[in-house]
Design a protein around this motif. Structure first.
Motif, PDB file in Angstrom:
ATOM      1  N   GLY A  82       0.685  -1.196   0.144  1.00 25.42           N
ATOM      2  CA  GLY A  82      -0.075   0.043   0.051  1.00 25.42           C
ATOM      3  C   GLY A  82       0.721   1.133  -0.043  1.00 25.42           C
ATOM      4  O   GLY A  82       0.479   2.434  -0.662  1.00 25.42           O
ATOM      5  N   TYR A  85       2.084   2.229  -3.433  1.00 27.60           N
ATOM      6  CA  TYR A  85       0.806   2.492  -4.263  1.00 27.60           C
ATOM      7  C   TYR A  85       0.269   4.020  -3.890  1.00 27.60           C
ATOM      8  O   TYR A  85       0.112   4.703  -4.701  1.00 27.60           O
ATOM      9  CB  TYR A  85      -0.096   1.329  -4.067  1.00 27.60           C
ATOM     10  CG  TYR A  85      -1.427   1.488  -5.212  1.00 27.60           C
ATOM     11  CD1 TYR A  85      -1.369   0.935  -6.298  1.00 27.60           C
ATOM     12  CD2 TYR A  85      -2.401   2.326  -4.536  1.00 27.60           C
ATOM     13  CE1 TYR A  85      -2.115   0.851  -7.039  1.00 27.60           C
ATOM     14  CE2 TYR A  85      -3.526   2.401  -5.725  1.00 27.60           C
ATOM     15  CZ  TYR A  85      -3.601   1.766  -7.019  1.00 27.60           C
ATOM     16  OH  TYR A  85      -4.634   1.687  -7.943  1.00 27.60           O
ATOM     17  N   LEU A 101      -7.237   5.506  -8.045  1.00 27.67           N
ATOM     18  CA  LEU A 101      -8.187   5.653  -6.953  1.00 27.67           C
ATOM     19  C   LEU A 101      -9.476   4.724  -7.357  1.00 27.67           C
ATOM     20  O   LEU A 101      -9.923   4.048  -6.408  1.00 27.67           O
ATOM     21  CB  LEU A 101      -8.608   7.019  -6.723  1.00 27.67           C
ATOM     22  CG  LEU A 101      -9.833   7.310  -5.577  1.00 27.67           C
ATOM     23  CD1 LEU A 101      -9.016   6.964  -4.209  1.00 27.67           C
ATOM     24  CD2 LEU A 101     -10.132   8.672  -5.342  1.00 27.67           C
ATOM     25  N   VAL A 104      -8.627   1.206  -6.405  1.00 32.05           N
ATOM     26  CA  VAL A 104      -8.569   0.880  -4.588  1.00 32.05           C
ATOM     27  C   VAL A 104     -10.068   0.877  -4.363  1.00 32.05           C
ATOM     28  O   VAL A 104     -10.283   0.161  -3.427  1.00 32.05           O
ATOM     29  CB  VAL A 104      -7.955   2.183  -4.055  1.00 32.05           C
ATOM     30  CG1 VAL A 104      -8.112   1.976  -2.627  1.00 32.05           C
ATOM     31  CG2 VAL A 104      -6.618   2.238  -4.464  1.00 32.05           C
ATOM     32  N   LEU A 105     -11.165   1.587  -4.874  1.00 36.24           N
ATOM     33  CA  LEU A 105     -12.467   1.608  -4.456  1.00 36.24           C
ATOM     34  C   LEU A 105     -13.150   0.465  -4.994  1.00 36.24           C
ATOM     35  O   LEU A 105     -14.130   0.352  -4.548  1.00 36.24           O
ATOM     36  CB  LEU A 105     -13.032   2.911  -4.852  1.00 36.24           C
ATOM     37  CG  LEU A 105     -12.394   4.178  -3.926  1.00 36.24           C
ATOM     38  CD1 LEU A 105     -13.264   5.406  -4.729  1.00 36.24           C
ATOM     39  CD2 LEU A 105     -12.759   4.000  -2.605  1.00 36.24           C
ATOM     40  N   PHE A 108     -14.472  -2.089  -2.623  1.00 37.25           N
ATOM     41  CA  PHE A 108     -15.898  -1.772  -1.991  1.00 37.25           C
ATOM     42  C   PHE A 108     -17.225  -1.670  -2.608  1.00 37.25           C
ATOM     43  O   PHE A 108     -18.098  -1.933  -2.195  1.00 37.25           O
ATOM     44  CB  PHE A 108     -15.420  -0.276  -1.399  1.00 37.25           C
ATOM     45  CG  PHE A 108     -14.568  -0.121  -0.515  1.00 37.25           C
ATOM     46  CD1 PHE A 108     -14.731  -0.550   0.658  1.00 37.25           C
ATOM     47  CD2 PHE A 108     -13.144   0.586  -1.011  1.00 37.25           C
ATOM     48  CE1 PHE A 108     -13.804  -0.109   1.600  1.00 37.25           C
ATOM     49  CE2 PHE A 108     -12.596   0.685   0.097  1.00 37.25           C
ATOM     50  CZ  PHE A 108     -12.336   0.154   1.486  1.00 37.25           C
ATOM     51  N   GLN A 156      -5.480  -8.919   0.308  1.00 36.50           N
ATOM     52  CA  GLN A 156      -6.000  -8.292  -0.842  1.00 36.50           C
ATOM     53  C   GLN A 156      -7.502  -7.644  -0.162  1.00 36.50           C
ATOM     54  O   GLN A 156      -7.645  -6.570  -0.932  1.00 36.50           O
ATOM     55  CB  GLN A 156      -6.442  -9.463  -1.899  1.00 36.50           C
ATOM     56  CG  GLN A 156      -7.107  -8.839  -3.156  1.00 36.50           C
ATOM     57  CD  GLN A 156      -8.434  -8.447  -3.304  1.00 36.50           C
ATOM     58  OE1 GLN A 156      -9.380  -9.709  -2.525  1.00 36.50           O
ATOM     59  NE2 GLN A 156      -9.069  -7.586  -3.835  1.00 36.50           N
ATOM     60  N   PRO A 160      -7.239  -1.970   0.407  1.00 40.20           N
ATOM     61  CA  PRO A 160      -7.798  -0.428   0.718  1.00 40.20           C
ATOM     62  C   PRO A 160      -7.837   0.443   1.823  1.00 40.20           C
ATOM     63  O   PRO A 160      -7.678   1.485   1.888  1.00 40.20           O
ATOM     64  CB  PRO A 160      -9.138  -0.604  -0.066  1.00 40.20           C
ATOM     65  CG  PRO A 160      -9.292  -2.063  -0.780  1.00 40.20           C
ATOM     66  CD  PRO A 160      -8.297  -2.863   0.154  1.00 40.20           C
ATOM     67  N   VAL A 163      -4.473   1.741   1.883  1.00 37.85           N
ATOM     68  CA  VAL A 163      -3.896   2.638   0.822  1.00 37.85           C
ATOM     69  C   VAL A 163      -4.588   4.002   1.130  1.00 37.85           C
ATOM     70  O   VAL A 163      -3.847   5.020   0.882  1.00 37.85           O
ATOM     71  CB  VAL A 163      -4.487   2.188  -0.515  1.00 37.85           C
ATOM     72  CG1 VAL A 163      -4.347   3.231  -1.706  1.00 37.85           C
ATOM     73  CG2 VAL A 163      -3.694   0.964  -0.910  1.00 37.85           C
ATOM     74  N   LEU A 164      -5.860   3.993   1.650  1.00 37.99           N
ATOM     75  CA  LEU A 164      -6.679   5.224   1.748  1.00 37.99           C
ATOM     76  C   LEU A 164      -6.129   6.311   2.838  1.00 37.99           C
ATOM     77  O   LEU A 164      -5.891   7.404   2.573  1.00 37.99           O
ATOM     78  CB  LEU A 164      -8.238   4.999   1.847  1.00 37.99           C
ATOM     79  CG  LEU A 164      -9.057   4.375   0.800  1.00 37.99           C
ATOM     80  CD1 LEU A 164     -10.286   3.924   1.221  1.00 37.99           C
ATOM     81  CD2 LEU A 164      -8.772   5.128  -0.493  1.00 37.99           C
TER      82      LEU A 164
END
Length: 293
Positions: A82, A85, A101, A104-105, A108, A156, A160, A163-164
């Protein structure tokens, strides 16, 4: 011409906006939590046997150790993947950043069950991973039903959440500080370690604690990809409540996990405040050095 003065209305307290959310939390979170806490001490009497058994039962301690080790590995893997990235997201242009982005999303926007069933296909016998390992001479390796497979899938799924926070922290760093350090004769590696890394540690701590605490109580991925012989804490909780009907023991185990999580969050908040102060001091020192130069 006279004007009539209207009485000023007192502004309503802003905390009233929190009442609906607090009421919802009280119903769906606090009430079951209090019930579990009361049951963990035994009914109708009061006893600490359920808590002492957590530290004397070899099975429970083994599961706790396996869960902590798995959560630590998942956290480290998520950080190693992360951080670069998130750093890349701060270096590219607006369009490339938007694409990164979205990538990454995407998790979700995808069902958790769909992602885990996809990992079952990837890690099962005869799947892509098994075929690749067999091609390189590793033999018939099946990662489904193992802690390694669970760790890969959880890394995995939780990536996110690493990363966020990192992207939010790295994006707020003024890159002119690095240019100033380079202008003063510092190498890129030293400039990164002395300036960039201290300023990013707030986001690093937030991402580490977030991923680690989520890994401690993760249930879906270990339940689908793991095995009863190598179960984690969430599987043990489900077994005690649904199969053994040991609500008191499950409540004690849940309270232990909750206390560990709260301690980690409190430590992260304290360390995060300290890191922010260090970042401010480092920034001011660098600015003064640049002015003196």
């Amino acid at each position: 011409m006279t004007t009539t003065s209207r009485p000023l209305r007192r502004p309503r307290p802003s905390w009233l906006l929190l009442v609906p959310a607090l009421a919802l939390l009280a119903v769906v979170l606090l009430v079951p939590l209090i019930q579990s806490l009361v049951r963990s001490f035994g009914l109708p009497g009061f006893t600490l046997d359920h808590y002492t058994s957590l530290f004397t039962d070899g099975v429970t301690m083994t599961v706790l150790g396996r869960t902590a080790a798995t959560a630590a590995v998942v956290t480290v893997v998520a950080f190693l993947l992360g951080y670069p990235y998130a750093y890349l997201m701060t270096r590219v242009g607006p369009r490339a950043r938007a694409v990164l982005l979205v990538i990454v999303l995407i998790p979700f926007w995808t069902s958790v069950m769909a992602r885990n069933f996809a990992w079952i296909i990837i890690l099962q016998r005869g799947g892509p991973v098994s075929n690749v390992l067999e091609f390189f001479g590793a033999g018939d390796v099946v990662l489904q039903g193992s802690v390694v497979g669970v760790t890969i899938a959880m890394s995995q799924v939780l990536l996110p959440f690493m990363v966020l926070p990192l992207f939010s922290s790295l994006g707020s760093i003024d890159r002119k500080l690095l240019l100033a350090a380079r202008g003063l004769g510092s190498s890129p590696l030293v400039a990164f370690w002395k300036i960039y890394w201290p300023l990013s540690r707030g986001g690093v701590v937030s991402g580490l604690i977030l991923v680690f605490t989520l890994s401690l109580g993760f249930y879906v991925t270990p339940a689908l990809l793991g095995s009863p012989q190598q179960s984690l804490i969430a599987q043990l909780l489900a077994q005690r409540t649904t199969q053994l009907l040991d609500f008191a023991g499950a409540g004690a185990l849940g309270m232990l996990v909750l206390v560990v999580t709260l301690v980690l969050v409190a430590w992260a908040n304290r360390v995060g405040g300290t890191i922010s102060a260090i970042g401010v001091v480092s920034t001011s020192r660098t600015s003064r050095t640049k002015e003196d130069a």
